[in-house]
Design a protein around this motif. Structure first.
Motif, PDB file in Angstrom:
ATOM      1  N   THR A  56      20.600  -0.009  -6.845  1.00 27.99           N
ATOM      2  CA  THR A  56      20.046   1.090  -6.053  1.00 27.99           C
ATOM      3  C   THR A  56      18.678   0.663  -5.541  1.00 27.99           C
ATOM      4  OG1 THR A  56      21.134   2.655  -7.516  1.00 27.99           O
ATOM      5  CG2 THR A  56      19.420   3.539  -6.093  1.00 27.99           C
ATOM      6  N   VAL A  57      18.427   0.935  -4.274  1.00 27.26           N
ATOM      7  CA  VAL A  57      17.136   0.624  -3.668  1.00 27.26           C
ATOM      8  C   VAL A  57      16.510   1.937  -3.200  1.00 27.26           C
ATOM      9  CG1 VAL A  57      15.961  -0.556  -1.762  1.00 27.26           C
ATOM     10  CG2 VAL A  57      17.928  -1.649  -2.867  1.00 27.26           C
ATOM     11  N   ALA A  58      15.236   2.136  -3.572  1.00 29.62           N
ATOM     12  CA  ALA A  58      14.490   3.275  -3.046  1.00 29.62           C
ATOM     13  C   ALA A  58      13.474   2.710  -2.064  1.00 29.62           C
ATOM     14  CB  ALA A  58      13.792   4.023  -4.167  1.00 29.62           C
ATOM     15  N   VAL A  59      13.557   3.126  -0.812  1.00 32.02           N
ATOM     16  CA  VAL A  59      12.612   2.640   0.199  1.00 32.02           C
ATOM     17  C   VAL A  59      11.428   3.597   0.234  1.00 32.02           C
ATOM     18  CG1 VAL A  59      12.266   2.032   2.612  1.00 32.02           C
ATOM     19  CG2 VAL A  59      14.500   1.669   1.552  1.00 32.02           C
ATOM     20  N   MET A  60      10.248   3.057  -0.088  1.00 29.53           N
ATOM     21  CA  MET A  60       9.029   3.868  -0.154  1.00 29.53           C
ATOM     22  C   MET A  60       8.160   3.635   1.060  1.00 29.53           C
ATOM     23  SD  MET A  60       7.129   4.060  -3.814  1.00 29.53           S
ATOM     24  CE  MET A  60       6.023   5.463  -3.776  1.00 29.53           C
ATOM     25  N   ASN A  61       7.538   4.709   1.523  1.00 30.11           N
ATOM     26  CA  ASN A  61       6.632   4.621   2.660  1.00 30.11           C
ATOM     27  C   ASN A  61       5.556   5.677   2.481  1.00 30.11           C
ATOM     28  OD1 ASN A  61       5.526   4.112   5.197  1.00 30.11           O
ATOM     29  ND2 ASN A  61       6.972   5.476   6.227  1.00 30.11           N
ATOM     30  N   ALA A  62       4.317   5.258   2.504  1.00 28.29           N
ATOM     31  CA  ALA A  62       3.174   6.173   2.417  1.00 28.29           C
ATOM     32  C   ALA A  62       3.321   7.192   1.278  1.00 28.29           C
ATOM     33  CB  ALA A  62       2.983   6.889   3.752  1.00 28.29           C
ATOM     34  N   GLY A  63       3.661   6.688   0.095  1.00 24.83           N
ATOM     35  CA  GLY A  63       3.656   7.535  -1.094  1.00 24.83           C
ATOM     36  C   GLY A  63       4.901   8.368  -1.320  1.00 24.83           C
TER      37      GLY A  63
ATOM     38  N   GLY B  49       0.782  -1.231   0.000  1.00 33.84           N
ATOM     39  CA  GLY B  49       0.000   0.000   0.000  1.00 33.84           C
ATOM     40  C   GLY B  49       0.816   1.285   0.000  1.00 33.84           C
ATOM     41  N   CYS B  50       2.158   1.184  -0.114  1.00 33.03           N
ATOM     42  CA  CYS B  50       2.981   2.400  -0.018  1.00 33.03           C
ATOM     43  C   CYS B  50       3.033   3.163  -1.333  1.00 33.03           C
ATOM     44  CB  CYS B  50       4.391   2.077   0.448  1.00 33.03           C
ATOM     45  SG  CYS B  50       5.388   1.245  -0.798  1.00 33.03           S
ATOM     46  N   GLY B  51       2.530   2.566  -2.417  1.00 31.72           N
ATOM     47  CA  GLY B  51       2.486   3.275  -3.686  1.00 31.72           C
ATOM     48  C   GLY B  51       3.451   2.767  -4.748  1.00 31.72           C
TER      49      GLY B  51
END
Ligand code: ATP
Length: 392
Positions: free
Chosen positions: A221-228, A59-61
């Motif tokens: 490369t890692v992008a950590v996503m949280n709440a959009g 659900g983080c987008g």
């Protein structure tokens, strides 16, 4: 080895001065559904030829972001460019982008060869046969060409889906939880396989996953996503070793977070009174300007010993612990240690055979090297990102 869509190395890396960015670029991309913001003012640069992972909880987008890149969703605002071309509103089939889904989406009535050949034949491409054979060789399915999808294992079907996408030579391949349906062992071997294929073809891969180990294993490369929003982006080891938020510290592996008060700051060191014990933190690992902060330390960086025992990590030693739980997990022993201020800290000790095991109720001291600790904003939730199930 077959050579598919190979580009000379000179086409990789940053664009020359003045030339447009040659990778995928998202600028201030927002997607709202009704009043709900699924993706919030997202800025993202994905270098050409990189293996990029979008990692985050359900659900983080992540999927919405991927779908906007694929053209399956239209951004509410913002722009998406690929190699300098604005593709924000381009039709999906006009974008040099292909997607591999968790569900494979193969044609059940066609055999493997025909599944892979499908796109080329529809476009009436020449040399279909040699391209299909190259591609099947790349994904190591040459011996399976006349089977139907249902006759293959999940991992093999996923490789067919990959071959079918790669044969179109997309600039960017989007992978939406592609290994989610596979069991753990197969998933691990497919991770290595996917990485090999990406290195061989040199295309940009954007991989969406909620599995932190998967992201770290495969991506540059890692992008950590949280709440959009993206909380932090970088090389896996940098993110893991130096998280900037409690969410990243907890979502990517596990962390002990202990409240403390900053007593002094200099160019070389940030000193913190951590529950009556003075600990130090390198300024490059201090991510708050406040008077207080969470002192963070990874469980495997913490050494455990009997009171007064010489531990080979001079620096921050914290006395007064009592072992409250011991779990033997083969490669390591995982301890819970209750500290004098009531908090239980985690300690993972590798089972090298050089250390004795401690038992529940024993008095212990903990110690770590200052260079491993980090300091985070005290206003952040210490449990952010921590409660995640494997199947999330
Ligand atoms: P998952 O790993 O579960 O797929 P995700 O990080 O990929 O999660 P998205 O699928 O991008 O998350 O969804 C982000 C949020 O947007 C969720 O809260 C979801 O319910 C919402 N959302 C996604 N698509 C729609 C839609 N078409 N209409 C309304 N809400 C949506």
């Amino acid at each position: 080895m077959s050579q598919v869509a190979e580009r000379p190395d000179s086409t990789r890396g940053p664009a020359p001065d003045g030339a447009p960015y040659d990778g995928l670029r998202l600028r201030a991309v927002t997607k709202t559904f009704g009043g709900f913001t699924a993706v919030d003012t997202l800025d993202l640069d994905v270098p050409r030829g990189s293996f990029f992972a979008l990692l985050g909880p359900s659900g983080c987008g992540k999927t919405t972001t991927l779908r906007m890149v694929a053209g399956l969703e239209t951004p509410t605002s913002g722009t998406i460019t690929l190699a300098g071309q604005d593709i924000t509103y381009a039709k999906p089939y006009r974008r040099p982008v292909n997607t591999v889904f968790q569900s494979y989406a193969l044609f059940p009535h066609l055999d493997i060869y025909e599944n892979v050949a499908f796109g080329l034949k529809r476009r009436k491409a020449s040399d279909v046969d040699s391209q299909v054979r190259d591609m099947l060789e790349l994904v190591e399915l040459t011996s399976q060409v006349r089977k139907k999808p249902a006759q293959l294992s999940g991992g093999q079907q996923q490789r067919v889906a990959l071959a079918r996408a790669l044969i179109n030579h997309p600039e960017v391949l989007l992978l939406d939880e592609p290994l989610g349906a596979l069991d753990l062992k197969l998933r691990r071997s497919m991770q290595i396989e996917l990485k090999r294929i990406q290195t061989e073809v040199g295309l940009t891969f954007i991989h969406v996953t909620h599995d932190q180990e998967e992201a770290m294993t495969m991506a540059d490369t890692v992008a950590v996503m949280n709440a959009g929003v993206i909380e932090q982006m970088g090389a896996p080891a940098d993110l893991y070793e130096n998280p900037r938020s409690t969410f990243v510290a907890n979502f990517l592996g596990q962390s002990n977070l202990i409240p403390g008060a900053v007593t002094s700051r200099s160019a070389d060191v940030v000193s913190v009174d951590m529950q009556g014990v003075g600990v130090s933190i390198p300024p490059a690992r201090s991510h708050t300007d406040g008077d207080r902060g969470w002192v963070g330390i990874r469980p495997e960086k913490v050494l455990i010993g009997a009171p007064g025992e010489e531990l080979d990590a001079p620096g921050n030693t914290i006395p007064g612990g009592v072992v409250t739980d011991v779990s033997f997990v083969g490669v390591s022993t995982q301890y819970l240690v209750r500290m004098p201020w009531g908090q239980e800290l985690q300690v993972f000790q590798q089972n090298t055979g050089r250390h004795r095991l401690f038992h529940v109720g024993e008095q212990v001291e903990l110690s770590w090297r200052p260079e491993y600790a980090f300091l985070l904003d005290i206003s952040q939730d210490a449990l952010a990102g921590a409660q995640k199930g494997d199947d999330e």
